[in-house]
Scaffold this motif. Structure first.
Motif, PDB file in Angstrom:
ATOM      1  N   CYS A 199      10.106  -2.736 -12.088  1.00  0.00           N
ATOM      2  CA  CYS A 199       9.902  -3.486 -10.850  1.00  0.00           C
ATOM      3  C   CYS A 199       8.500  -4.097 -10.862  1.00  0.00           C
ATOM      4  CB  CYS A 199      10.064  -2.567  -9.636  1.00  0.00           C
ATOM      5  SG  CYS A 199       9.777  -3.446  -8.079  1.00  0.00           S
TER       6      CYS A 199
ATOM      7  N   HIS B 164       5.540  -2.362  -7.865  1.00  0.00           N
ATOM      8  CA  HIS B 164       4.732  -1.137  -8.007  1.00  0.00           C
ATOM      9  C   HIS B 164       5.067  -0.356  -9.263  1.00  0.00           C
ATOM     10  CE1 HIS B 164       5.542  -1.838  -3.598  1.00  0.00           C
ATOM     11  NE2 HIS B 164       4.237  -2.027  -3.655  1.00  0.00           N
TER      12      HIS B 164
ATOM     13  N   HIS C 270      12.669   1.426  -4.136  1.00  0.00           N
ATOM     14  CA  HIS C 270      11.418   1.899  -3.539  1.00  0.00           C
ATOM     15  C   HIS C 270      11.111   1.131  -2.270  1.00  0.00           C
ATOM     16  CE1 HIS C 270       6.866   1.652  -3.232  1.00  0.00           C
ATOM     17  NE2 HIS C 270       7.213   2.822  -2.745  1.00  0.00           N
ATOM     18  N   ASP C 271      11.017  -0.205  -2.393  1.00  0.00           N
ATOM     19  CA  ASP C 271      10.661  -0.985  -1.204  1.00  0.00           C
ATOM     20  C   ASP C 271      11.246  -2.388  -1.255  1.00  0.00           C
ATOM     21  OD1 ASP C 271       9.460  -1.310   1.286  1.00  0.00           O
ATOM     22  OD2 ASP C 271       7.638  -2.167   0.426  1.00  0.00           O
TER      23      ASP C 271
ATOM     24  N   GLY D 149      11.871  -4.530  -3.787  1.00  0.00           N
ATOM     25  CA  GLY D 149      11.415  -5.543  -4.738  1.00  0.00           C
ATOM     26  C   GLY D 149      12.581  -6.158  -5.491  1.00  0.00           C
TER      27      GLY D 149
ATOM     28  N   PRO E  51       7.307   4.865  -8.221  1.00  0.00           N
ATOM     29  CA  PRO E  51       7.560   5.410  -6.899  1.00  0.00           C
ATOM     30  C   PRO E  51       9.032   5.395  -6.462  1.00  0.00           C
ATOM     31  CG  PRO E  51       6.732   3.185  -6.685  1.00  0.00           C
ATOM     32  CD  PRO E  51       6.713   3.513  -8.153  1.00  0.00           C
TER      33      PRO E  51
ATOM     34  N   ALA F 240       8.042   0.828 -10.631  1.00  0.00           N
ATOM     35  CA  ALA F 240       9.182   1.735 -10.826  1.00  0.00           C
ATOM     36  C   ALA F 240      10.053   1.209 -11.963  1.00  0.00           C
ATOM     37  CB  ALA F 240      10.009   1.837  -9.542  1.00  0.00           C
TER      38      ALA F 240
ATOM     39  N   CYS G 184      15.055  -3.157  -5.871  1.00  0.00           N
ATOM     40  CA  CYS G 184      14.340  -1.911  -6.146  1.00  0.00           C
ATOM     41  C   CYS G 184      14.506  -0.992  -4.939  1.00  0.00           C
ATOM     42  CB  CYS G 184      12.871  -2.202  -6.390  1.00  0.00           C
ATOM     43  SG  CYS G 184      11.887  -0.704  -6.635  1.00  0.00           S
TER      44      CYS G 184
HETATM   45  S1  FES Z   1       9.238  -2.214  -4.549  1.00  0.00           S
HETATM   46 FE1  FES Z   1       9.721  -1.683  -6.592  1.00  0.00          FE
HETATM   47  S2  FES Z   1       8.250  -0.197  -7.162  1.00  0.00           S
HETATM   48 FE2  FES Z   1       7.803  -0.660  -5.082  1.00  0.00          FE
END
Ligand code: FES
Length: 110
Positions: free
Chosen positions: A67, A70, A50-51, A53, A85, A72, A48
């Motif tokens: 994901c 969070h 975003h962070d 994942g 996100p 996404a 992911c």
């Molecule tokens: S790590 Fe995937 S939405 Fe935050």
């Protein structure tokens, strides 16, 4: 430096894929997610944007892989980020089905 074009590599058997279910597979020390969707096979990086994942632990929502961290969503057909996100696409890898075998060609860039 131009990225190197990789060969197609055997990922899994088509008959082992459950429809609309993410399957995490390791190829070349990388994890990817293979999804059988509407009789077509798609492959995303298991990451992911975003962070970091692991998308392979998520669930499908229509054409999107969600994901689990969070929420996404990424379109499994393109890797495009469809909602916050995440704002950046994840890598989408080329897939070729030969009989009952699914081959993937890894990409290094979007
Ligand atoms: S790590 Fe995937 S939405 Fe935050």
């Amino acid at each position: 430096m131009a990225s190197q074009i990789k060969e197609f590599q055997l990922a899994c058997k088509l008959s082992d894929l459950r429809p609309n279910h993410p399957n995490t597979i390791e190829i070349d020390d990388r994890f990817v997610v293979v999804v059988l969707l509407n009789a077509q096979v798609f492959c995303l990086e298991d990451l992911c944007t975003h962070d970091g994942g692991t998308l392979g632990d998520g669930e499908m929502d229509g054409n999107c892989l969600v994901c689990p961290r969070h929420g996404a969503k990424f379109d499994v057909r393109t890797g495009e980020a469809m909602c916050m996100p995440a704002t950046e696409p994840t890598l989408s890898h080329e897939v070729e089905v030969r009989g009952d075998e699914v081959f993937v060609r890894l990409r290094d860039t979007v």
